[in-house]
Design a protein around this motif. Sequence first.
Motif, short mmCIF file in Angstrom:
data_model
loop_
_atom_site.label_atom_id
_atom_site.label_comp_id
_atom_site.label_asym_id
_atom_site.label_seq_id
_atom_site.Cartn_x
_atom_site.Cartn_y
_atom_site.Cartn_z
N GLU A 245 0.48 -1.33 0.27
CA GLU A 245 -0.27 -0.26 0.04
C GLU A 245 0.79 0.90 0.10
N PHE A 246 2.37 0.81 0.80
CA PHE A 246 2.89 2.38 0.99
C PHE A 246 3.54 2.50 -0.68
N VAL A 247 4.20 1.47 -1.08
CA VAL A 247 4.85 1.62 -2.03
C VAL A 247 3.59 2.42 -3.51
N ARG A 248 2.01 1.16 -3.39
CA ARG A 248 1.05 2.09 -4.58
C ARG A 248 0.55 3.86 -3.75
N CYS A 249 0.69 4.47 -3.04
CA CYS A 249 0.93 5.62 -3.18
C CYS A 249 2.10 5.84 -3.12
N SER A 250 3.20 5.73 -3.20
CA SER A 250 3.87 6.62 -3.32
C SER A 250 4.36 6.89 -4.93
N VAL A 251 4.29 5.75 -5.84
CA VAL A 251 3.65 5.30 -7.36
C VAL A 251 2.76 6.84 -7.54
N GLY A 252 1.23 6.63 -6.71
CA GLY A 252 0.28 7.91 -7.44
C GLY A 252 1.03 8.90 -7.01
N HIS A 253 1.89 9.31 -6.02
CA HIS A 253 2.57 10.79 -5.74
C HIS A 253 3.49 11.04 -6.85
N PHE A 254 4.42 9.69 -7.75
CA PHE A 254 5.18 10.48 -7.97
C PHE A 254 4.80 10.73 -9.43
N GLU A 255 3.40 10.49 -9.76
CA GLU A 255 2.33 10.41 -10.74
C GLU A 255 2.23 12.12 -10.69
N GLN A 256 1.97 12.46 -9.45
CA GLN A 256 1.11 14.02 -10.08
C GLN A 256 2.27 14.51 -10.09
N LEU A 257 3.58 14.60 -9.55
CA LEU A 257 4.65 14.97 -9.30
C LEU A 257 4.95 14.67 -10.89
N TRP A 258 5.10 13.79 -11.82
CA TRP A 258 4.95 13.91 -13.45
C TRP A 258 4.23 14.83 -14.41
N SER A 259 3.22 14.98 -13.35
CA SER A 259 2.44 15.49 -14.71
C SER A 259 2.26 16.92 -14.43
N ILE A 260 2.50 17.70 -13.35
CA ILE A 260 2.67 18.80 -12.52
C ILE A 260 4.38 19.35 -13.53
N SER A 261 5.45 18.76 -13.68
CA SER A 261 6.60 19.05 -13.97
C SER A 261 6.57 19.62 -15.53
N ARG A 262 7.52 19.64 -15.93
CA ARG A 262 7.63 20.08 -17.30
C ARG A 262 9.19 19.35 -17.88
N LYS A 263 9.07 19.36 -19.02
CA LYS A 263 9.94 18.47 -20.05
C LYS A 263 11.19 19.92 -19.59
N PHE A 264 12.54 19.36 -19.25
CA PHE A 264 13.11 20.21 -19.66
C PHE A 264 14.39 20.39 -21.01
N ALA A 265 14.28 21.16 -21.69
CA ALA A 265 15.06 21.43 -23.16
C ALA A 265 16.40 21.80 -22.73
N VAL A 266 16.91 21.24 -23.55
CA VAL A 266 18.74 21.04 -23.62
C VAL A 266 18.59 21.51 -24.79
N PRO A 267 19.06 23.15 -24.75
CA PRO A 267 19.41 24.11 -25.47
C PRO A 267 20.41 22.47 -26.96
N PRO A 268 20.35 23.12 -28.35
CA PRO A 268 21.33 23.08 -29.08
C PRO A 268 22.54 23.09 -28.47
N GLN A 269 23.45 21.91 -29.08
CA GLN A 269 25.29 22.24 -28.33
C GLN A 269 25.46 22.83 -30.14
N HIS A 270 26.63 23.46 -29.48
CA HIS A 270 26.94 24.78 -30.55
C HIS A 270 29.06 24.02 -31.55
N THR A 271 29.05 23.66 -32.27
CA THR A 271 30.01 23.07 -33.13
C THR A 271 31.50 24.65 -32.80
#
Length: 271
Positions: A245-271
Amino acid sequence: MPSRSRSLNPDLPLERFALELRDLHRQAGRPKQRQLANAMHCSHATVSAILNGHRFPSWEQTEALVLTCGGDIRTWKHRWAATDRALGAEPAIEHPVSAGMPGPPRHLSGREFYRVMLAEVNRARFRIMTTFIRHRPPEYFLGFTDGETAQVASAYFENVLRWSALPGPRSVRRIICTPNTEMQEWAQRFAQETATYPRHEIRVVDWPLGIDAVNMAIFDDSVVLLAFTSGAAQQLDGFRIDEPEFVRCSVGHFEQLWSISRKFAVPPQHT
């Protein structure tokens, strides 16, 4: 039984175990996946991954499935332990509680915490989810540890990346906070360093508080490790918990954090 069941090879320990579970499931009249998921305290996707030989279930998950399907617990405990050994995982830990029940939270500190984290990475078959909601990057904390602890911790971070590149339906999802310039710069470097690992995803979550969060790592929806930092020396204490039950709740909590998070944009590397 999932509608799209794949062909399995009985010569492979993991797939042989999945075939045996399928046989039990069929003999029980094919209970619905929803019923199995509720009994096993996991998602439908996890049930499907187990029955399709994509991941090795914990003993607690196996026991719940066997009970739902009317199987013999003693027989299946032997099968599970034999498969666990064949897969090269660590020996199953017997807890001094009632048979089939998860053990109590296990306190871990310093080097032991990272050793257990490293062992769980090696045991994982399906997915790893972690949070790093802190005000300083990993190398800062490693500066407070001895050389051996730092070596084990570094091996953990490296092995998570290697694990994500192994064959099979694996995924790593990491949530990082960037409340200051130091963390923004570290997250930027980390995202660039891991950009060649397509199954290693990083997202950013806002964290306005002036203290670190209780961080967690979840392995295969079966085990949770919690990390606490305290004091001027940023002492690390943690716990390993496999109570369903603790694991299930932890997975649910992580999923909530994931849903409100934003993708990390990696800028193009210049050569």
